[in-house]
Enzyme design. Structure first.
Site, PDB file in Angstrom:
ATOM      1  N   LEU A  75       0.830  -1.219   0.000  1.00  0.00           N
ATOM      2  CA  LEU A  75       0.000   0.000   0.000  1.00  0.00           C
ATOM      3  C   LEU A  75       0.859   1.261   0.000  1.00  0.00           C
ATOM      4  O   LEU A  75       1.850   1.337   0.735  1.00  0.00           O
ATOM      5  CB  LEU A  75      -0.860  -0.018   1.274  1.00  0.00           C
ATOM      6  CG  LEU A  75      -1.753   1.190   1.525  1.00  0.00           C
ATOM      7  CD1 LEU A  75      -2.892   1.213   0.526  1.00  0.00           C
ATOM      8  CD2 LEU A  75      -2.283   1.148   2.961  1.00  0.00           C
ATOM      9  N   GLU A 123      -0.363  -9.423  -1.078  1.00  0.00           N
ATOM     10  CA  GLU A 123      -1.798  -9.632  -1.347  1.00  0.00           C
ATOM     11  C   GLU A 123      -2.049  -9.748  -2.856  1.00  0.00           C
ATOM     12  O   GLU A 123      -2.829 -10.589  -3.303  1.00  0.00           O
ATOM     13  CB  GLU A 123      -2.613  -8.486  -0.733  1.00  0.00           C
ATOM     14  CG  GLU A 123      -2.496  -8.478   0.791  1.00  0.00           C
ATOM     15  CD  GLU A 123      -3.333  -7.402   1.454  1.00  0.00           C
ATOM     16  OE1 GLU A 123      -3.041  -6.210   1.225  1.00  0.00           O
ATOM     17  OE2 GLU A 123      -4.269  -7.750   2.183  1.00  0.00           O
ATOM     18  N   GLU A 143       2.241  -4.709   8.040  1.00  0.00           N
ATOM     19  CA  GLU A 143       1.037  -4.073   8.592  1.00  0.00           C
ATOM     20  C   GLU A 143       1.080  -4.085  10.120  1.00  0.00           C
ATOM     21  O   GLU A 143       0.691  -3.102  10.772  1.00  0.00           O
ATOM     22  CB  GLU A 143      -0.230  -4.806   8.114  1.00  0.00           C
ATOM     23  CG  GLU A 143      -0.602  -4.547   6.665  1.00  0.00           C
ATOM     24  CD  GLU A 143       0.096  -5.459   5.666  1.00  0.00           C
ATOM     25  OE1 GLU A 143       1.116  -6.086   6.033  1.00  0.00           O
ATOM     26  OE2 GLU A 143      -0.375  -5.551   4.520  1.00  0.00           O
TER      27      GLU A 143
HETATM   28  C1  1HE Z   1       6.836   4.093  -0.477  1.00  0.00           C
HETATM   29  C2  1HE Z   1       6.479   2.804  -0.071  1.00  0.00           C
HETATM   30  C3  1HE Z   1       5.149   2.609   0.409  1.00  0.00           C
HETATM   31  C4  1HE Z   1       8.531   2.752  -0.709  1.00  0.00           C
HETATM   32  N1  1HE Z   1       4.329   3.682   0.424  1.00  0.00           N
HETATM   33  N2  1HE Z   1       5.986   5.110  -0.440  1.00  0.00           N
HETATM   34  N3  1HE Z   1       4.460  -1.277   2.935  1.00  0.00           N
HETATM   35  C5  1HE Z   1       5.559  -1.128   3.698  1.00  0.00           C
HETATM   36  O1  1HE Z   1       5.508  -0.882   4.892  1.00  0.00           O
HETATM   37  C6  1HE Z   1       6.878  -1.226   2.973  1.00  0.00           C
HETATM   38  C7  1HE Z   1       7.565   0.115   2.992  1.00  0.00           C
HETATM   39  N4  1HE Z   1       8.711   0.162   2.092  1.00  0.00           N
HETATM   40  C8  1HE Z   1       9.918  -0.382   2.408  1.00  0.00           C
HETATM   41  O2  1HE Z   1      10.102  -1.050   3.418  1.00  0.00           O
HETATM   42  C9  1HE Z   1      11.033  -0.146   1.441  1.00  0.00           C
HETATM   43  O3  1HE Z   1      10.707   0.990   0.646  1.00  0.00           O
HETATM   44  C10 1HE Z   1      11.319  -1.331   0.484  1.00  0.00           C
HETATM   45  C11 1HE Z   1      11.957  -2.478   1.312  1.00  0.00           C
HETATM   46  C12 1HE Z   1      10.057  -1.837  -0.198  1.00  0.00           C
HETATM   47  C13 1HE Z   1      12.294  -0.888  -0.610  1.00  0.00           C
HETATM   48  O4  1HE Z   1      13.459  -0.299  -0.030  1.00  0.00           O
HETATM   49  P1  1HE Z   1      14.410   0.593  -0.938  1.00  0.00           P
HETATM   50  O5  1HE Z   1      15.600   0.959  -0.086  1.00  0.00           O
HETATM   51  O6  1HE Z   1      14.664  -0.082  -2.239  1.00  0.00           O
HETATM   52  O7  1HE Z   1      13.558   1.923  -1.321  1.00  0.00           O
HETATM   53  P2  1HE Z   1      13.204   3.198  -0.387  1.00  0.00           P
HETATM   54  O8  1HE Z   1      14.370   4.147  -0.432  1.00  0.00           O
HETATM   55  O9  1HE Z   1      12.749   2.785   0.947  1.00  0.00           O
HETATM   56  O10 1HE Z   1      11.947   3.800  -1.151  1.00  0.00           O
HETATM   57  C14 1HE Z   1      12.063   4.486  -2.382  1.00  0.00           C
HETATM   58  C15 1HE Z   1      10.912   5.470  -2.452  1.00  0.00           C
HETATM   59  O11 1HE Z   1       9.689   4.745  -2.470  1.00  0.00           O
HETATM   60  C16 1HE Z   1      10.844   6.381  -1.238  1.00  0.00           C
HETATM   61  O12 1HE Z   1      10.285   7.601  -1.657  1.00  0.00           O
HETATM   62  P3  1HE Z   1      11.203   8.899  -1.932  1.00  0.00           P
HETATM   63  O13 1HE Z   1      10.236   9.946  -2.362  1.00  0.00           O
HETATM   64  O14 1HE Z   1      11.910   9.178  -0.649  1.00  0.00           O
HETATM   65  O15 1HE Z   1      12.162   8.486  -3.031  1.00  0.00           O
HETATM   66  C17 1HE Z   1       9.859   5.671  -0.350  1.00  0.00           C
HETATM   67  O16 1HE Z   1       9.217   6.541   0.567  1.00  0.00           O
HETATM   68  C18 1HE Z   1       8.862   5.158  -1.367  1.00  0.00           C
HETATM   69  N5  1HE Z   1       8.106   4.005  -0.865  1.00  0.00           N
HETATM   70  N6  1HE Z   1       7.534   1.984  -0.219  1.00  0.00           N
HETATM   71  C19 1HE Z   1       4.741   4.896   0.015  1.00  0.00           C
HETATM   72  N7  1HE Z   1       4.702   1.413   0.786  1.00  0.00           N
HETATM   73  C20 1HE Z   1      -4.526  -3.026   1.087  1.00  0.00           C
HETATM   74  S1  1HE Z   1      -3.832  -2.881   2.547  1.00  0.00           S
HETATM   75  C21 1HE Z   1      -2.154  -3.248   2.371  1.00  0.00           C
HETATM   76  C22 1HE Z   1      -1.406  -2.735   3.551  1.00  0.00           C
HETATM   77  C23 1HE Z   1       0.034  -2.656   3.275  1.00  0.00           C
HETATM   78  O17 1HE Z   1       0.513  -2.931   2.209  1.00  0.00           O
HETATM   79  S2  1HE Z   1       0.980  -2.133   4.584  1.00  0.00           S
HETATM   80  C24 1HE Z   1       2.612  -2.311   4.041  1.00  0.00           C
HETATM   81  C25 1HE Z   1       3.122  -1.065   3.383  1.00  0.00           C
END
Ligand code: 1HE
Length: 269
Positions: A75, A123, A143
Site C-alpha cells: 500500500l 496480497e 502491517e
Molecule cells: C513508499 C512505499 C510505500 C517505498 N508507500 N511510499 N508497505 C511497507 O511498509 C513497505 C515500505 N517500504 C519499504 O520497506 C522499502 O521501501 C522497500 C523495502 C520496499 C524498498 O526499499 P528501498 O531501499 O529499495 O527503497 P526506499 O528508499 O525505501 O523507497 C524508495 C521510495 O519509495 C521512497 O520515496 P522517496 O520519495 O523518498 O524516493 C519511499 O518513501 C517510497 N516508498 N515503499 C509509500 N509502501 C490493502 S492494505 C495493504 C497494507 C500494506 O501494504 S501495509 C505495508 C506497506
C-alpha cells in the site's frame, strides 16, 4: 523460442501505472511505479482492476511482474493518513474488487516475484494463480508494525497458501521470509535464479494458454470454491464441473488425440 511482446493498444495503453505488452496469447502486465517501489496508490488499484476486466479476447494467460528492484512495496502509505473509518472500509473493498478481478478473472495469472513482496504486494501475489520467485524475493507483512491490518484480501488468501500460523507470525513479529522459506511454506511454487523469473513465467503462461479454456476456467473458478466447501458439497460441485468440462468439444478432441497417439504422454520434466 522467447515470446515477442508488443505494447497493448487502446484502453490498456492508457493505464500509466502499468505497462502492458502482448505476445500472441500471453499478456505481460508490469507494475510500473519503480521510483516508489511499485507502492500501490488508489490509481494503481483502479488500473489493475481495469486491466484485468478488459484483457483482450486473444489473451489466455498473464505474466505479472514488477518494474525495478522490487515486485511491490504494498500500500502507498502516503495516502493512508487522512482516511475516516468509513473511507477505510470502502478503500479496502476497492482492493478486494481488483484482487478478485485477478483471481476470478477470465485467464490464469502467473506472478513473477523479486525483491520486496510485502504487505499489499503479497496480497497481489497471492491473488495470482501461480507464483515464481526469483532468489532475491522476500515476503513480509509489515502491517503489524505499521499499526494497521491487511486490507487487500491478505487474511483470506495468504493463510490458504501458507497457513494461519505463518501469517500470524509474520504480522505479529514482523518476520520476513526469504525466497526459499516462502517456497517451503507454500507462498511460491517455483524458485529460480535472479533474472530467470520472466522466462520461467512466460514458459508456464504459454503452457497454460495452450489448455482448453474450460479446463482453465474450472481450475480457476471451481477448484478454490470446492476447497472451501464441505466434502459432500464439494464432491457434488465437482461432478457438475467435471461433466461440463468433459462435454466440451475441446475436451473430446484432446482425449481423441491421445487415444489416436497424436498427443503427448505424461513425462517427467
Ligand atoms: C513508499 C512505499 C510505500 C517505498 N508507500 N511510499 N508497505 C511497507 O511498509 C513497505 C515500505 N517500504 C519499504 O520497506 C522499502 O521501501 C522497500 C523495502 C520496499 C524498498 O526499499 P528501498 O531501499 O529499495 O527503497 P526506499 O528508499 O525505501 O523507497 C524508495 C521510495 O519509495 C521512497 O520515496 P522517496 O520519495 O523518498 O524516493 C519511499 O518513501 C517510497 N516508498 N515503499 C509509500 N509502501 C490493502 S492494505 C495493504 C497494507 C500494506 O501494504 S501495509 C505495508 C506497506
Amino acid at each position: 523460442m522467447p515470446l515477442t511482446f508488443a505494447p497493448a493498444a487502446g484502453l490498456l495503453a492508457s493505464l500509466d501505472l502499468l505497462r502492458i505488452e502482448i505476445a500472441q496469447a500471453v499478456a505481460h502486465v508490469r507494475l510500473n511505479r519503480p521510483a516508489k517501489r511499485n507502492a500501490v496508490n488508489d490509481t494503481l488499484v483502479a488500473q489493475l482492476h481495469t486491466c484485468f476486466v478488459n484483457l483482450p479476447e486473444a489473451v489466455h494467460a498473464v505474466v505479472l511482474t514488477g518494474e525495478g528492484q522490487h515486485f511491490c512495496a504494498g500500500l502507498d502509505l502516503s495516502e493512508l493518513s487522512e482516511r475516516s473509518v468509513a473511507e477505510g472500509v470502502l478503500h479496502s473493498r476497492t482492493w478486494h474488487a481488483a484482487m478478485d478481478a485477478i483471481q476470478f478473472g477470465r485467464v490464469p495469472v502467473v506472478a513473477v516475484l523479486h525483491g520486496a513482496v510485502v504487505g499489499g504486494g503479497l496480497e497481489i501475489a497471492s491473488s495470482c494463480h501461480i507464483r515464481v520467485a526469483e532468489a532475491s524475493a522476500y515476503y513480509g507483512l509489515p502491517e503489524g508494525q505499521r499499526g494497521i491490518f491487511v486490507g487487500g484480501g491478505g487474511s483470506a488468501r495468504v493463510p490458504r497458501l501458507a497457513g494461519v500460523a505463518t501469517m500470524t507470525d509474520m504480522m505479529l513479529t514482523g518476520r520476513v521470509l526469504d525466497a526459499q522459506e516462502g517456497y517451503q511454506k507454500g507462498l511460491s511454487q517455483y524458485v529460480v535464479a535472479d533474472g530467470a523469473g520472466f522466462a520461467k513465467g512466460c514458459e508456464l503462461a504459454e503452457k497454460i494458454a495452450g489448455n482448453a479454456p474450460l479446463s482453465n476456467f474450472s481450475v480457476m473458478q471451481a477448484l478454490p470454491r470446492i476447497a472451501d466447501l464441505s466434502q459432500p458439497d464439494g464432491l457434488f460441485v465437482e461432478s457438475l464441473m467435471a461433466a461440463i468440462a468433459q462435454g466440451d468439444d475441446a475436451a473430446k478432441q484432446r482425449v481423441r488425440a491421445f487415444l489416436e497417439k497424436r498427443a503427448g504422454k505424461v513425462e517427467k520434466s
